[in-house]
Design a protein around this motif. Structure first.
Motif, mmCIF file in Angstrom:
data_model
loop_
_atom_site.group_PDB
_atom_site.id
_atom_site.type_symbol
_atom_site.label_atom_id
_atom_site.label_comp_id
_atom_site.label_asym_id
_atom_site.label_seq_id
_atom_site.Cartn_x
_atom_site.Cartn_y
_atom_site.Cartn_z
ATOM 1 N N PRO A 274 0.807 -1.237 0.000
ATOM 2 C CA PRO A 274 0.000 0.000 0.000
ATOM 3 C C PRO A 274 0.835 1.280 0.000
ATOM 4 C CG PRO A 274 -0.932 -1.597 1.533
ATOM 5 C CD PRO A 274 0.407 -2.136 1.094
ATOM 6 N N HIS A 275 2.132 1.173 0.343
ATOM 7 C CA HIS A 275 3.063 2.306 0.396
ATOM 8 C C HIS A 275 2.768 3.267 1.539
ATOM 9 C CE1 HIS A 275 4.965 0.981 -3.275
ATOM 10 N NE2 HIS A 275 3.797 0.954 -3.887
ATOM 11 N N VAL A 276 1.848 2.899 2.408
ATOM 12 C CA VAL A 276 1.574 3.650 3.629
ATOM 13 C C VAL A 276 1.527 2.665 4.796
ATOM 14 C CG1 VAL A 276 0.332 5.604 2.623
ATOM 15 C CG2 VAL A 276 -0.904 3.481 3.150
ATOM 16 N N LEU A 277 1.638 3.205 5.986
ATOM 17 C CA LEU A 277 1.539 2.362 7.174
ATOM 18 C C LEU A 277 0.103 1.907 7.392
ATOM 19 C CD1 LEU A 277 3.782 4.472 9.580
ATOM 20 C CD2 LEU A 277 4.403 2.319 8.463
ATOM 21 N N ARG A 278 -0.023 0.707 7.936
ATOM 22 C CA ARG A 278 -1.319 0.188 8.342
ATOM 23 C C ARG A 278 -1.216 -0.369 9.766
ATOM 24 N NH1 ARG A 278 -4.484 -2.980 3.428
ATOM 25 N NH2 ARG A 278 -4.754 -1.163 2.053
ATOM 26 N N ALA A 279 -2.347 -0.803 10.272
ATOM 27 C CA ALA A 279 -2.431 -1.302 11.645
ATOM 28 C C ALA A 279 -1.662 -2.607 11.816
ATOM 29 C CB ALA A 279 -3.897 -1.517 12.026
ATOM 30 N N VAL A 280 -1.398 -2.930 13.077
ATOM 31 C CA VAL A 280 -0.879 -4.245 13.447
ATOM 32 C C VAL A 280 -1.939 -4.939 14.297
ATOM 33 C CG1 VAL A 280 1.579 -3.716 13.310
ATOM 34 C CG2 VAL A 280 0.336 -3.193 15.404
ATOM 35 N N GLU A 281 -1.892 -6.261 14.271
ATOM 36 C CA GLU A 281 -2.890 -7.053 14.992
ATOM 37 C C GLU A 281 -2.221 -8.274 15.593
ATOM 38 O OE1 GLU A 281 -7.065 -9.503 14.060
ATOM 39 O OE2 GLU A 281 -5.732 -8.955 12.402
ATOM 40 N N LEU A 282 -2.644 -8.637 16.798
ATOM 41 C CA LEU A 282 -2.203 -9.892 17.406
ATOM 42 C C LEU A 282 -3.354 -10.874 17.316
ATOM 43 C CD1 LEU A 282 0.346 -10.997 18.754
ATOM 44 C CD2 LEU A 282 -0.662 -10.450 20.969
ATOM 45 N N TYR A 283 -3.150 -11.933 16.523
ATOM 46 C CA TYR A 283 -4.200 -12.904 16.253
ATOM 47 C C TYR A 283 -3.684 -14.301 16.576
ATOM 48 C CZ TYR A 283 -7.431 -15.840 13.546
ATOM 49 O OH TYR A 283 -8.319 -16.820 13.166
ATOM 50 N N GLN A 284 -4.371 -14.998 17.454
ATOM 51 C CA GLN A 284 -3.963 -16.344 17.877
ATOM 52 C C GLN A 284 -2.527 -16.358 18.382
ATOM 53 O OE1 GLN A 284 -6.354 -18.190 18.219
ATOM 54 N NE2 GLN A 284 -7.532 -18.692 16.404
ATOM 55 N N GLY A 285 -2.128 -15.260 19.042
ATOM 56 C CA GLY A 285 -0.778 -15.186 19.583
ATOM 57 C C GLY A 285 0.292 -14.918 18.543
ATOM 58 N N GLY B 51 7.905 -6.853 20.681
ATOM 59 C CA GLY B 51 8.397 -6.254 19.448
ATOM 60 C C GLY B 51 8.656 -4.775 19.631
ATOM 61 N N LYS B 52 9.016 -4.131 18.530
ATOM 62 C CA LYS B 52 9.242 -2.693 18.575
ATOM 63 C C LYS B 52 9.073 -2.099 17.186
ATOM 64 C CE LYS B 52 12.227 0.926 20.409
ATOM 65 N NZ LYS B 52 13.446 1.263 21.196
ATOM 66 N N LEU B 53 8.495 -0.903 17.148
ATOM 67 C CA LEU B 53 8.415 -0.124 15.924
ATOM 68 C C LEU B 53 9.499 0.944 15.976
ATOM 69 C CD1 LEU B 53 4.534 0.430 15.862
ATOM 70 C CD2 LEU B 53 5.821 -1.319 14.608
ATOM 71 N N HIS B 54 10.459 0.852 15.076
ATOM 72 C CA HIS B 54 11.495 1.879 14.976
ATOM 73 C C HIS B 54 11.020 2.908 13.947
ATOM 74 C CE1 HIS B 54 14.498 -0.521 17.241
ATOM 75 N NE2 HIS B 54 13.930 -1.560 16.636
ATOM 76 N N PRO B 55 10.701 4.136 14.365
ATOM 77 C CA PRO B 55 10.113 5.109 13.442
ATOM 78 C C PRO B 55 11.119 5.640 12.426
ATOM 79 C CG PRO B 55 10.564 6.131 15.556
ATOM 80 C CD PRO B 55 10.874 4.663 15.724
ATOM 81 N N VAL B 56 10.661 5.750 11.185
ATOM 82 C CA VAL B 56 11.511 6.172 10.076
ATOM 83 C C VAL B 56 10.763 7.214 9.251
ATOM 84 C CG1 VAL B 56 12.605 5.405 7.918
ATOM 85 C CG2 VAL B 56 12.758 3.978 9.973
ATOM 86 N N ARG B 57 11.508 8.142 8.685
ATOM 87 C CA ARG B 57 10.956 9.079 7.702
ATOM 88 C C ARG B 57 11.882 9.117 6.495
ATOM 89 N NH1 ARG B 57 7.237 12.940 7.040
ATOM 90 N NH2 ARG B 57 6.480 12.700 9.169
ATOM 91 N N LEU B 58 11.298 9.125 5.292
ATOM 92 C CA LEU B 58 12.083 9.215 4.065
ATOM 93 C C LEU B 58 12.328 10.679 3.717
ATOM 94 C CD1 LEU B 58 11.099 6.272 4.055
ATOM 95 C CD2 LEU B 58 10.840 6.444 1.588
ATOM 96 N N SER C 191 3.503 13.468 1.706
ATOM 97 C CA SER C 191 2.617 13.301 2.853
ATOM 98 C C SER C 191 2.953 12.034 3.636
ATOM 99 C CB SER C 191 1.161 13.278 2.362
ATOM 100 O OG SER C 191 0.258 13.235 3.424
ATOM 101 N N THR C 192 1.960 11.203 3.919
ATOM 102 C CA THR C 192 2.157 10.003 4.744
ATOM 103 C C THR C 192 2.950 8.909 4.023
ATOM 104 O OG1 THR C 192 -0.017 9.184 4.055
ATOM 105 C CG2 THR C 192 0.088 10.395 6.131
ATOM 106 N N LEU C 193 3.212 9.083 2.728
ATOM 107 C CA LEU C 193 4.015 8.102 2.000
ATOM 108 C C LEU C 193 5.471 8.125 2.440
ATOM 109 C CD1 LEU C 193 2.523 8.779 -1.544
ATOM 110 C CD2 LEU C 193 2.113 6.750 -0.140
ATOM 111 N N ALA C 194 5.851 9.161 3.189
ATOM 112 C CA ALA C 194 7.229 9.256 3.693
ATOM 113 C C ALA C 194 7.376 8.624 5.074
ATOM 114 C CB ALA C 194 7.663 10.715 3.757
ATOM 115 N N GLU C 195 6.276 8.172 5.677
ATOM 116 C CA GLU C 195 6.323 7.570 7.013
ATOM 117 C C GLU C 195 6.549 6.066 6.910
ATOM 118 O OE1 GLU C 195 3.056 10.791 8.736
ATOM 119 O OE2 GLU C 195 2.656 8.627 8.857
ATOM 120 N N SER C 196 7.458 5.566 7.717
ATOM 121 C CA SER C 196 7.816 4.153 7.641
ATOM 122 C C SER C 196 8.253 3.653 9.007
ATOM 123 C CB SER C 196 8.939 3.953 6.618
ATOM 124 O OG SER C 196 9.262 2.595 6.441
#
Length: 395
Positions: free
Chosen positions: A292-303, A344-351, A323-328
């Motif tokens: 999608p080239h943009v961020l989406r949600a994360v989900e924990l399903y069945q562990g 886990g961890k989300l390491h924030p990135v910008r292009l 715009s949001t296409l630079a967020e990663s």
């Protein structure tokens, strides 16, 4: 005399806390321990009378048989993953060698320190001059990268790259084969070749990597029966199964996850929600989405963790960074030897304007994924902390 049917118990799914949680259920009269193979324990029951002392002996023998295996297994593996990369394409605005060598300099610290680093290579590594697409048409692009860029990807730490996406056949079968060969010769595993599973060895753990796209020349998202069959094949040989999937609509308006088929420019881009959950039900342990080239949600399903889209990671003139296409993010996931999500961890990135990734101390990407996850999966048993930490929680 009690009658007991033949039963097989899969500890990998049945015991979320691993082998240490094995319980012999005395009321059922389970008779004997037969074998243990890759987290699968089978108990054979026959029609005999069982005393309490016999059950105690069986329980002790079974525990002894399992203990040496559980003690020697690596307990945790940490994987990192990134989204879409189109380095050094023919549309690149920064072709100079001294500039391309700095492509990953802004995230060097965040890419390091993992047992396995994967991403999506949304271009071809080939010198083949003839595009397989009519790029004179609107919104049609053919991406091609000099094969020498594979060395940059290797030096950045990538061990496996998905080549199952809508650009890996931009230069036909020749370009696709060149990409596979170049990656393999560089020491990077290409994943996503149709009907193929890549097995990565980390100490005593075997990790299966399978790539999918929405096109029939790759493993196809829409063909759930074939996808499940691949997962089950991997499940017989691997401890952990990781799915890399390129699917979903594209652009700034495509950041939501909803059940149902997604469409983009008239193309069926798959039902990523159904696909992800179906494959976890079949035995997969981690779903890494991109496309999608943009961020989406994360989900924990069945562990197990599902990251529906990690956004762009290297645009380099080929992909938009508006715009949001630079967020990663760089996704970090630690799993048990049975594949269960631990943290886990989300390491924030910008292009930047060149399309190169840099660590973003403002944490914009973390805030974005917090919002998206709250909207799309408000009840998922996962906490995203302000610093990007991902932690399972009890509902």
């Amino acid at each position: 005399m009690a009658q007991f049917p033949l039963s097989t118990v899969s500890l990998r799914r049945w015991l979320p806390w691993g082998l240490g949680g094995l319980t012999i259920i005395t009321s059922l009269g389970i008779l004997g321990f037969r074998h243990y193979q890759r987290q699968q324990v089978s108990f054979i029951s026959t029609s005999v009378a069982i005393s309490n002392s016999t059950l105690a002996t069986i329980a002790t023998d079974a525990a002894k048989a399992i203990a040496p295996i559980s003690q020697t297994k690596t307990t945790v593996i940490t994987l990192k993953a990134v989204g879409d990369m189109a380095p050094g394409t023919r549309y690149s605005k920064t072709p100079q060698v001294e500039q391309k060598m700095q492509m990953f300099a802004g995230v060097e610290g965040q890419l390091g320190w993992s047992d396995l680093l994967i991403g999506n290579l949304e271009t071809t590594l080939t010198n083949h001059p003839y595009a397989a697409k009519d790029i004179s048409r609107p919104n049609v692009f053919a991406f091609r990268t000099a094969p020498s860029y594979a060395n940059l990807l290797k030096d950045a730490g990538f061990q496996a790259l998905s080549i199952a996406n809508n650009h890996t056949f931009d230069y036909g079968q020749t370009g696709f084969q060149d990409t596979q060969t170049t990656l393999a010769d560089t020491g990077i595993a290409p994943i996503g070749v149709k009907n193929q599973i890549h097995y990565h060895q980390h100490k005593d753990l075997t990790v299966a990597l399978i790539g999918f796209s929405t096109y029939q020349y790759h493993n196809m998202v829409q063909d759930l029966d074939a996808a499940v069959a691949l997962v089950k094949e991997a499940d017989a040989k691997a401890d952990i199964i990781v799915i890399s999937v390129h699917a979903g609509a594209e652009g700034t308006g495509a950041n939501r996850v909803r059940p149902g088929t997604e469409w983009f420019f008239g193309e069926n881009r798959g039902d990523l929600h159904k696909f992800s959950r179906t494959l976890i039900d079949a035995g997969a342990d981690l779903i890494v989405g991109h496309g999608p080239h943009v961020l989406r949600a994360v989900e924990l399903y069945q562990g197990r963790l599902i990251a529906y889209s990690l956004g762009n990671f290297v645009a380099d003139g080929a992909l938009s960074v508006a715009s949001t296409l630079a967020e990663s993010v760089i996704l970090e996931v630690s799993m048990s030897s049975e594949g269960r999500f631990l943290k886990g961890k989300l390491h924030p990135v910008r292009l930047n304007g060149q399309g190169f990734p840099f660590y973003d101390a403002t944490g914009t990407a973390i805030k974005r994924m917090q919002q998206l996850t709250q909207r799309d999966f408000p009840e998922t048993p996962l906490t995203i902390q302000a610093d990007g930490q991902l932690l399972p929680r009890t509902l």
